[in-house]
Design an enzyme around this catalytic site. Sequence first.
Site, PDB file in Angstrom:
ATOM      1  N   GLU A  98       0.841  -1.209   0.000  1.00 18.14           N
ATOM      2  CA  GLU A  98       0.000   0.000   0.000  1.00 18.14           C
ATOM      3  C   GLU A  98       0.873   1.255   0.000  1.00 18.14           C
ATOM      4  O   GLU A  98       0.531   2.262  -0.630  1.00 18.14           O
ATOM      5  CB  GLU A  98      -0.948  -0.045   1.210  1.00 18.14           C
ATOM      6  N   GLY A 174      -6.486  -8.285   1.610  1.00 15.55           N
ATOM      7  CA  GLY A 174      -7.817  -7.738   1.821  1.00 15.55           C
ATOM      8  C   GLY A 174      -8.852  -8.238   0.822  1.00 15.55           C
ATOM      9  O   GLY A 174      -9.944  -7.673   0.726  1.00 15.55           O
ATOM     10  N   SER A 214      -4.893 -12.040   3.447  1.00 14.11           N
ATOM     11  CA  SER A 214      -6.091 -12.798   3.832  1.00 14.11           C
ATOM     12  C   SER A 214      -5.770 -14.020   4.685  1.00 14.11           C
ATOM     13  O   SER A 214      -6.432 -15.052   4.582  1.00 14.11           O
ATOM     14  CB  SER A 214      -6.901 -13.187   2.584  1.00 14.11           C
TER      15      SER A 214
HETATM   16  P1  13P Z   1      -5.234  -8.726   5.071  1.00 14.23           P
HETATM   17  O1  13P Z   1      -4.861  -9.744   6.134  1.00 14.23           O
HETATM   18  O2  13P Z   1      -6.350  -7.842   5.502  1.00 14.23           O
HETATM   19  O3  13P Z   1      -5.405  -9.354   3.745  1.00 14.23           O
HETATM   20  O4  13P Z   1      -3.962  -7.740   4.948  1.00 14.23           O
HETATM   21  C1  13P Z   1      -2.697  -8.284   4.828  1.00 14.23           C
HETATM   22  C2  13P Z   1      -1.710  -7.191   4.954  1.00 14.23           C
HETATM   23  O5  13P Z   1      -1.627  -6.330   4.089  1.00 14.23           O
HETATM   24  C3  13P Z   1      -0.864  -7.168   6.144  1.00 14.23           C
HETATM   25  O6  13P Z   1       0.166  -6.258   6.020  1.00 14.23           O
END
Ligand code: 13P
Length: 251
Positions: A98, A174, A214
């Site tokens: 991100e 996510g 996830s």
């Molecule tokens: P999720 O577990 O919500 O998929 O996010 C993973 C993540 O980006 C952890 O840094």
Amino acid sequence: MRKNIVAGNWKMNKTLQEGIALATELKDALVGTTPNCDVVIGTPFIHLATVVETVKKSPIKVAAQNCADKESGAYTGEVSASMIKSTGVNYVILGHSERRAYYGETFEILRNKVLLALKNELTPIFCIGELKEEREANKQNEVVKAQLEGSVFNLSATDFGKIVIAYEPVWAIGTGLTATSEQAQEIHAFIRSLIADKYGKEVADSTSILYGGSCNAGNAAELFSKPDVDGGLIGGASLKAVDFKAIISAF
Ligand code: 13P
């Protein structure tokens, strides 16, 4: 040998009060247990100092989710590695997809961030991972190789030995689309082979490589059963103490 680690990444969630409540709930949930892994929670900057106090006398360690690529000075809005360290934090998540995608973090910026984290005795949890299109084109190996070469393979073997790698396929973050444990094992083993080629088998064998994307209470045990998966970096499921505790218990 390498450590198993379950690290939570709260991302931009929870007010200070909600964050303290979550950290307290997790701390209470772990009372009387001895986790078979290191437990880390990655909170927003403004929570760090308070959450460090909240989790004192518990097995929980705290991570920042970013640090500045400069040491100090006129960089309005930035938070330096030394400031993070001064709150009592031990870890810093760097190179999250991100941050790469939305905040333009390049290989070079990340190289500086990693160096500053190490200089301030923070353990970087350095994230790598391919996009959906890259996986579809079967380019995942070359992508993670370039990410390692671009930002952390400049380190000395001693410094590299201090970092944790998190493999997070962007298509799994996510989305509810977890990599299968076979896919995770395959690329974790590849990442470890790259580390061995660069720094030797001893460093490779002692590097913790976490899986993220996830990961939840339902799939953690299967993922963590793989020999090269040394834990997880958990987003959504770290925002509920019961879920996060269940992932910790998967070890
Ligand atoms: P999720 O577990 O919500 O998929 O996010 C993973 C993540 O980006 C952890 O840094």
